[in-house]
Write an enzyme that holds these catalytic residues in place. Structure first.
Site, PDB file in Angstrom:
ATOM      1  N   GLY A  97     -22.654  39.816 -40.864  1.00 48.94           N
ATOM      2  CA  GLY A  97     -21.994  39.056 -39.802  1.00 48.94           C
ATOM      3  C   GLY A  97     -21.612  37.650 -40.205  1.00 48.94           C
ATOM      4  O   GLY A  97     -20.444  37.290 -40.224  1.00 48.94           O
ATOM      5  N   ARG A 145     -40.600  23.270 -38.476  1.00 40.73           N
ATOM      6  CA  ARG A 145     -39.499  23.979 -37.821  1.00 40.73           C
ATOM      7  C   ARG A 145     -39.749  24.178 -36.338  1.00 40.73           C
ATOM      8  O   ARG A 145     -40.835  24.583 -35.937  1.00 40.73           O
ATOM      9  CB  ARG A 145     -39.307  25.360 -38.446  1.00 40.73           C
ATOM     10  CG  ARG A 145     -38.839  25.332 -39.851  1.00 40.73           C
ATOM     11  CD  ARG A 145     -37.396  24.851 -39.925  1.00 40.73           C
ATOM     12  NE  ARG A 145     -36.834  25.349 -41.168  1.00 40.73           N
ATOM     13  CZ  ARG A 145     -36.026  26.395 -41.240  1.00 40.73           C
ATOM     14  NH1 ARG A 145     -35.645  27.024 -40.148  1.00 40.73           N
ATOM     15  NH2 ARG A 145     -35.584  26.799 -42.406  1.00 40.73           N
ATOM     16  N   CYS A 146     -38.717  23.885 -35.564  1.00 36.86           N
ATOM     17  CA  CYS A 146     -38.817  24.056 -34.120  1.00 36.86           C
ATOM     18  C   CYS A 146     -37.665  24.925 -33.635  1.00 36.86           C
ATOM     19  O   CYS A 146     -36.631  25.002 -34.283  1.00 36.86           O
ATOM     20  CB  CYS A 146     -38.710  22.703 -33.431  1.00 36.86           C
ATOM     21  SG  CYS A 146     -39.998  21.560 -33.928  1.00 36.86           S
ATOM     22  N   ASP A 169     -26.615  43.123 -32.720  1.00 37.17           N
ATOM     23  CA  ASP A 169     -27.833  42.733 -33.443  1.00 37.17           C
ATOM     24  C   ASP A 169     -29.055  42.806 -32.542  1.00 37.17           C
ATOM     25  O   ASP A 169     -29.054  42.252 -31.443  1.00 37.17           O
ATOM     26  CB  ASP A 169     -27.699  41.288 -33.946  1.00 37.17           C
ATOM     27  CG  ASP A 169     -26.690  41.174 -35.082  1.00 37.17           C
ATOM     28  OD1 ASP A 169     -26.586  42.121 -35.875  1.00 37.17           O
ATOM     29  OD2 ASP A 169     -26.016  40.127 -35.166  1.00 37.17           O
ATOM     30  N   GLU A 221     -40.284  41.979 -32.218  1.00 34.74           N
ATOM     31  CA  GLU A 221     -41.071  40.824 -31.768  1.00 34.74           C
ATOM     32  C   GLU A 221     -41.589  40.954 -30.355  1.00 34.74           C
ATOM     33  O   GLU A 221     -42.572  40.327 -29.997  1.00 34.74           O
ATOM     34  CB  GLU A 221     -40.202  39.561 -31.803  1.00 34.74           C
ATOM     35  CG  GLU A 221     -40.041  39.033 -33.166  1.00 34.74           C
ATOM     36  CD  GLU A 221     -39.314  37.694 -33.163  1.00 34.74           C
ATOM     37  OE1 GLU A 221     -39.267  37.016 -32.118  1.00 34.74           O
ATOM     38  OE2 GLU A 221     -38.792  37.353 -34.227  1.00 34.74           O
ATOM     39  N   HIS A 245     -28.358  45.917 -36.157  1.00 39.25           N
ATOM     40  CA  HIS A 245     -28.979  45.301 -37.325  1.00 39.25           C
ATOM     41  C   HIS A 245     -30.351  44.753 -36.948  1.00 39.25           C
ATOM     42  O   HIS A 245     -30.518  44.163 -35.888  1.00 39.25           O
ATOM     43  CB  HIS A 245     -28.097  44.167 -37.855  1.00 39.25           C
ATOM     44  CG  HIS A 245     -28.825  43.275 -38.815  1.00 39.25           C
ATOM     45  ND1 HIS A 245     -29.167  43.681 -40.089  1.00 39.25           N
ATOM     46  CD2 HIS A 245     -29.319  42.028 -38.672  1.00 39.25           C
ATOM     47  CE1 HIS A 245     -29.824  42.714 -40.684  1.00 39.25           C
ATOM     48  NE2 HIS A 245     -29.940  41.706 -39.850  1.00 39.25           N
ATOM     49  N   GLU A 269     -33.224  45.122 -43.475  1.00 40.96           N
ATOM     50  CA  GLU A 269     -33.602  44.305 -44.625  1.00 40.96           C
ATOM     51  C   GLU A 269     -34.551  45.120 -45.491  1.00 40.96           C
ATOM     52  O   GLU A 269     -35.650  45.458 -45.070  1.00 40.96           O
ATOM     53  CB  GLU A 269     -34.289  43.050 -44.087  1.00 40.96           C
ATOM     54  CG  GLU A 269     -34.783  42.107 -45.126  1.00 40.96           C
ATOM     55  CD  GLU A 269     -35.234  40.776 -44.503  1.00 40.96           C
ATOM     56  OE1 GLU A 269     -34.730  40.398 -43.426  1.00 40.96           O
ATOM     57  OE2 GLU A 269     -36.084  40.133 -45.103  1.00 40.96           O
ATOM     58  N   HIS A 277     -32.399  35.536 -48.615  1.00 41.29           N
ATOM     59  CA  HIS A 277     -33.288  34.373 -48.517  1.00 41.29           C
ATOM     60  C   HIS A 277     -33.371  33.625 -49.837  1.00 41.29           C
ATOM     61  O   HIS A 277     -33.925  32.535 -49.903  1.00 41.29           O
ATOM     62  CB  HIS A 277     -34.693  34.816 -48.109  1.00 41.29           C
ATOM     63  CG  HIS A 277     -34.712  35.566 -46.808  1.00 41.29           C
ATOM     64  ND1 HIS A 277     -34.452  34.947 -45.610  1.00 41.29           N
ATOM     65  CD2 HIS A 277     -34.906  36.868 -46.517  1.00 41.29           C
ATOM     66  CE1 HIS A 277     -34.503  35.853 -44.639  1.00 41.29           C
ATOM     67  NE2 HIS A 277     -34.777  37.018 -45.170  1.00 41.29           N
TER      68      HIS A 277
HETATM   69  N1  GLN Z   1     -25.113  38.765 -37.271  1.00 43.37           N
HETATM   70  C1  GLN Z   1     -26.134  37.809 -37.560  1.00 43.37           C
HETATM   71  C2  GLN Z   1     -25.779  37.061 -38.839  1.00 43.37           C
HETATM   72  O1  GLN Z   1     -25.233  37.626 -39.697  1.00 43.37           O
HETATM   73  C3  GLN Z   1     -27.482  38.459 -37.728  1.00 43.37           C
HETATM   74  C4  GLN Z   1     -28.593  37.460 -37.934  1.00 43.37           C
HETATM   75  C5  GLN Z   1     -29.967  38.036 -37.878  1.00 43.37           C
HETATM   76  O2  GLN Z   1     -30.152  39.213 -38.008  1.00 43.37           O
HETATM   77  N2  GLN Z   1     -30.959  37.227 -37.724  1.00 43.37           N
HETATM   78  O3  GLN Z   1     -26.075  35.907 -38.991  1.00 43.37           O
HETATM   79 ZN    ZN Z   2     -30.950  39.962 -40.040  1.00 43.83          ZN
END
Ligand code: GLN
Ligand code: ZN
EC number: 2.1.1.14
Length: 763
Positions: A441, A524-525, A608, A614, A650, A674, A703
Site C-alpha cells: 500500500g 514512542r507514543c 487492511d 490485537e 493484509h 509478514e 523493517h
Molecule cells: N496499507 C498499509 C501500508 O502499506 C498497511 C500498513 C500496516 O499493515 N500496518 O502502509
Molecule cells: Zn502490515
C-alpha cells in the site's frame, strides 16, 4: 474513611517532555544529568498532580519501561549486556533499544553491537514491554537503588508514598525462557530477592507496597496457581503491608486464590470485574483491604459518579476503613490533561476525562464516601449534567445508523459465489500472470510529503496546492511501479498521515485531539482518535485519489482501505455500547466505500486488518466470541462486491496457528502477510489448515534497510510453494514501505519482480 489511591501515573509528560528528552539524549544532544534531572522534575510534578490522595504510587516512573526496570531491580540482565563498562543507564538503554556495532548513538563507553530485548504487548493494551529473559541458570540479585532514590525524592516532597513493583509470579509469567527451560523453576531463586526488597522498603519506612499481579486475570494452570501460594507464603515474612493489584480483566476462577493470599489487601478492576466483587466480598475474610478500581484507567470518558456511589456506598458501609478506591489500573494508558485540548469540539470535550480529570473524580468520590454526597453536591450535579448531555446528544445517537445496524442480516456478509468460482472469474477479468507481484500500500513518506502536510495543516499551504502536491506523489509512485513492472499497483498512500486517523477524520462520530498522547513503548507514543458517536460516512473517502491513480495506468490499481476491526482497535472507543456494536457501524461505513470504489471501476480492493489479532481477549475462552464479530464485521465491509472484484486483506503480525479458521472465514480472495523473517515457517498454519484462498507471503523485510537479493526471494518463494500450491501464491513485501527510502525500495522491488519472473519461468 475510604482511602483513595492511584496505581500509576503516565510518565511521558503532558507535553511528551520525556519523549523529547530521551530522543535528545540518544542523539547525543543532551547529557545524562540533564535527562535524569528531567526525570526528577516529571516525578515531582506528577506527585503534585496527585496531591490529596491518601497513597501515591512511587516507582511507576520509568525511563523506558517498568518491566525492564523490574529486570534491573532484580538483577536479571541478559548475558549479552553483563559486564558493561559504561554507565548503568546506558546499559539499560542497550537492552531497551539494542545498539549497532558501529555505535552511532554514542553514549556508551564501549563496544560491539548488542541486540535489543524483545518487545511485546502488555496484556491487552497498546503498551509494549521489554520481555525478561531467562535461562535455567538465571540468578537474581537485588539492586533497589533506583527505587530507593525515587522513594527518597517522594518523601522529601512530603508524598505519602506507596512503592509499586511487579509481583514475582507476573514477572516470571511475562518473561521468556531462552533455553526452553521451565521458568517456574526459578521461583525459589527469585523469592528471596523479593523478600530482601520488601525488607529494604520496610526499613526505608514504607507501610504499603503495591505488588502488581495482573496475570491473575488470565487462565492459570495448577502450577502457576501453586506458584502464587508459594510466593506469597514467603513474602509475608517481610514487615510491610502488601496490596496485590490485579487489573485489565476478571478474576473468575482465580478469585478464591487471589482472596486467600496471605497479604493485607487486594485491588480489583471493578470496571471489568464488577460482577465478581460480590463473591469476592465473601471470600476476602474480615481483615483484608479491598481496593476497588471504579474509574476506568483505559478510556477517556467521564465516570458516572452517581452510579459509582450508588454501587459503592453499601460496600463502604460493610467494609468501613477496609474499602479503598482507585482507578481500575495505572493511568499509564490514558493521556495526561484534557485541559491542554484547545481545538476539541466543546460537546465532546465536556464528556471526557484524562488522567488529571480522573484523579479529580477520585477525589470527589473519596469525599462523598467520607463526608456524604452533600459535601460534593455541585460536582455531582455537574457530572450528571455532562453525562446526561452525552446520552441525549444527537451527535452520539444517529437513528439512521442504528436502523442500518438492526437491518444487518447474515446475507450481508456473504459473497455472491464461493471462492473457486470467484477465482476463475477474477483470473479472466484481471489476466494476471502466475506469481503476481504487488505491494502492501504505502510508498515512502518523503520529507516533501510530510512537509506539505504540516504546511497544509498549519494553513500555510492551500487546499489546491496540497492536493496537487499529493497527486504529484501519486503519479511518481505509479510511474515507478510501471517501470518496475509490478502487476497490481497501488497509489502509495501519500495523502494519509496514518491508516486509522485518515479514515477517522472523514467519518462522523470521530473526534481528534492535539495532545492526547499515550505511551506505546519507550519514547514512542500514539494518539488514538476518539470514537464517540454512531459512525457514518458523509461522503466517499478514497475514491478520488484511487481513480486518479487508476487513470494513470492500464494496470489494475488496488484500492486501499483500513478495515473496521483495525480502526476500532486503534481508537478510544465508546463505553456506552459494546465494542462489537461500534465495529458493525464501522463495517457498514467501510462497505459503502468498497462499493463506491467498485462502482468507480476499481476491481482490486485491499482492506487492511493489521490489528485484528490485537483485539483478542486475555482469556482464550473468550476468543471465539470476539473473533466471530470481528470476522463478521470484516465480511460485511468486504463482501458486497461482485465476483470479478478481488478482495485483499493484509495482516502484519506473526502467528496464525490459533486463529487460522477465523482467518479463513474472512474469505478474502487474497491475504498478504509478514513472513520474510520467519523463513516462511508462518505458512505452516495455512498449510495444515489447507487454507483455500490465495496468499502473498512477504519476501522483503521492510523493517530493515537491507535489500533482499533476487536469489533470496526465489528461495523464500520456493519454500512457500512447499506449503501452499504455487498457483495460489503472490509475491510482495511484508508490509507497507512508508518508512523506507526510495533508494532502498527501487532495488528491492526490482529484485522482487525479477524473482517472480524466474519463478514463472521455472513453473
Ligand atoms: N496499507 C498499509 C501500508 O502499506 C498497511 C500498513 C500496516 O499493515 N500496518 O502502509
Ligand atoms: Zn502490515
Amino acid at each position: 474513611m475510604t482511602t483513595i489511591h492511584n496505581l500509576g501515573f503516565p510518565r511521558i509528560g503532558a507535553k511528551r517532555e520525556l519523549k523529547f528528552a530521551l530522543e535528545s539524549y540518544w542523539k547525543g544532544e543532551s547529557s545524562r544529568d540533564e535527562l535524569k534531572a528531567l526525570g526528577a522534575q516529571l516525578r515531582q510534578r506528577h506527585w503534585e498532580n496527585q496531591a490529596g490522595l491518601d497513597l501515591v504510587p512511587v516507582g511507576d516512573f520509568s525511563f523506558y519501561d517498568q518491566v525492564l526496570d523490574a529486570s534491573f531491580l532484580l538483577g536479571n540482565l541478559p548475558e549479552r549486556v553483563q559486564g558493561f563498562q559504561g554507565d548503568e543507564l546506558d546499559n539499560y538503554f542497550r537492552v531497551a533499544r539494542g545498539r549497532s556495532a558501529k555505535g552511532l548513538e554514542d553514549h556508551g563507553a564501549c563496544c560491539g553491537g548488542v541486540a535489543a530485548g524483545e518487545m511485546t504487548k502488555w496484556f491487552d493494551t497498546n503498551y509494549h514491554y521489554i520481555v525478561p529473559e531467562f535461562t535455567a541458570d538465571t540468578q537474581f540479585k537485588l539492586d533497589a537503588s533506583h527505587l530507593l532514590e525515587q522513594l527518597a525524592q517522594a518523601k522529601a516532597q512530603g508524598v505519602n508514598a506507596k512503592p509499586v513493583i511487579i509481583g514475582p509470579v507476573t514477572y516470571l509469567a511475562l518473561g521468556k525462557a531462552k533455553d526452553e527451560s521451565n521458568k517456574l523453576a526459578l521461583l525459589d531463586r527469585l523469592l528471596p530477592v523479593y523478600v530482601q526488597l520488601l525488607e529494604t522498603l520496610a526499613k526505608a519506612g514504607v507501610e504499603w507496597v503495591q505488588i502488581d499481579e495482573p496475570i491473575l486475570v488470565t487462565e492459570l494452570d495448577a502450577d502457576w496457581q501453586q506458584a502464587f501460594k508459594t510466593a506469597y507464603q514467603q513474602l509475608k515474612s517481610a514487615d510491610v503491608k502488601l496490596l496485590v493489584a490485579t487489573y485489565f480483566g476478571q478474576l473468575l476462577e482465580n478469585a478464591a486464590l487471589a482472596a486467600s493470599l496471605p497479604v493485607a489487601g487486594l485491588h480489583v478492576d471493578a470496571i471489568n470485574d464488577r460482577d465478581g466483587v460480590e463473591a469476592l466480598l465473601k471470600l476476602l475474610g474480615d481483615e483484608k483491604v479491598l481496593s476497588l478500581g471504579v474509574i476506568n484507567g483505559r478510556n477517556i470518558w467521564k465516570t458516572d459518579l452517581t452510579a459509582v456511589l450508588d454501587w459503592v456506598e453499601p460496600i463502604a458501609k460493610q467494609l468501613g476503613d477496609r474499602l479503598w478506591i482507585a482507578p481500575s489500573c495505572s493511568l499509564l494508558h490514558v493521556p495526561v490533561d484534557l485541559d491542554s485540548e484547545q481545538q476539541l469540539d466543546a460537546d465532546v470535550k465536556s464528556w471526557l476525562a484524562f488522567a488529571l480529570q480522573k484523579l479529580d473524580e477520585l477525589r470527589v468520590l473519596g469525599k462523598a464516601l467520607s463526608q456524604g454526597r452533600e459535601a460534593v453536591k455541585e460536582e455531582l450535579a455537574e457530572n450528571l449534567a455532562a453525562l446526561t448531555a452525552r446520552r441525549n446528544s444527537p451527535r452520539v445517537n444517529n437513528p439512521a445508523v442504528k436502523a442500518a445496524v438492526a437491518r444487518i442480516s447474515a446475507e450481508l456478509g456473504k459473497r455472491k459465489s464461493a471462492y473457486a468460482q470467484r477465482a476463475s472469474k477474477q483470473a479472466e477479468f484481471l489476466k494476471l500472470p502466475a506469481f503476481p507481484t504487488t505491494t502492501i500500500g504505502s510508498f515512502p513518506q518523503t520529507v516533501e510529503i510530510r512537509r506539505a502536510r504540516s504546511e497544509f495543516k498549519a494553513g500555510r499551504l492551500d487546499e489546491n496546492s496540497y492536493q496537487a502536491a499529493m497527486r504529484a506523489e501519486i503519479e511518481r509512485s505509479v510511474r515507478e511501479q510501471e517501470k518496475l513492472g509490478l502487476d497490481v499497483l497501488v497509489h502509495g498512500e501519500a495523502e494519509r498521515n496514518d491508516m486509522v486517523e485518515y479514515f477517522g477524520e472523514q467519518l462522523d462520530g470521530y473526534a481528534f485531539t492535539q495532545f492526547a498522547w499515550v505511551q506505546s513503548y519507550g519514547s514512542r507514543c500514539v494518539k488514538p482518535p476518539i470514537l464517540f458517536g454512531d459512525i457514518s460516512r458523509p461522503q466517499a473517502m478514497t475514491v478520488e485519489w484511487i481513480t486518479y491513480a487508476q487513470s494513470l495506468t492500464q494496470k489494475p490499481m488496488k484500492g486501499m482501505l483500513t478495515g473496521p476491526v483495525t480502526i476500532l482497535n486503534w481508537s478510544f472507543v465508546r463505553d456506552d455500547q459494546p465494542r462489537s456494536a461500534s465495529c458493525l457501524q464501522l463495517a457498514l461505513a467501510i462497505r459503502e466505500e468498497v462499493l463506491d470504489l467498485e462502482k468507480a471501476g476499481v476491481h482490486v480492493i485491499q482492506i487492511d486488518e493489521a490489528a485484528l489479532r490485537e483485539g483478542l481477549p486475555l482469556r482464550k475462552s473468550q476468543w471465539q466470541s470476539y473473533l466471530d464479530w470481528a470476522v463478521e464485521s470484516f465480511r460485511i465491509a468486504a463482501n458486497g462486491v461482485g465476483d470479478e472484484t478481488q478482495i485483499h486483506t493484509h495482516m502484519c503480525y506473526s502467528e496464525f496457528n490459533d486463529i487460522i479458521s477465523s482467518i479463513a472465514d474472512m474469505d478474502a480472495d487474497v491475504i498478504t502477510i509478514e513472513t520474510s523473517r520467519s523463513d516462511m515457517e508462518l505458512l505452516e498454519a495455512f498449510e495444515t489448515f489447507q487454507y483455500p484462498n490465495e496468499i502473498g507471503p512477504g519476501v522483503y523485510d521492510i523493517h530493515s534497510p537491507n535489500i533482499p537479493t533476487e536469489q533470496h526471494i526465489v528461495n523464500l518463494m520456493k519454500k512457500a510453494a512447499e506449503r501452499v500450491p504455487a498457483e495460489r501464491l503472490w509475491v510482495n513485501p511484508d508490509c507497507g514501505l512508508k518508512t523506507r527510502q526510495w533508494a532502498e525500495v527501487i532495488p528491492a522491488l526490482t529484485n522482487m519482480v525479477a524473482a517472480a519472473k524466474v519463478l514463472r519461468a521455472s513453473a
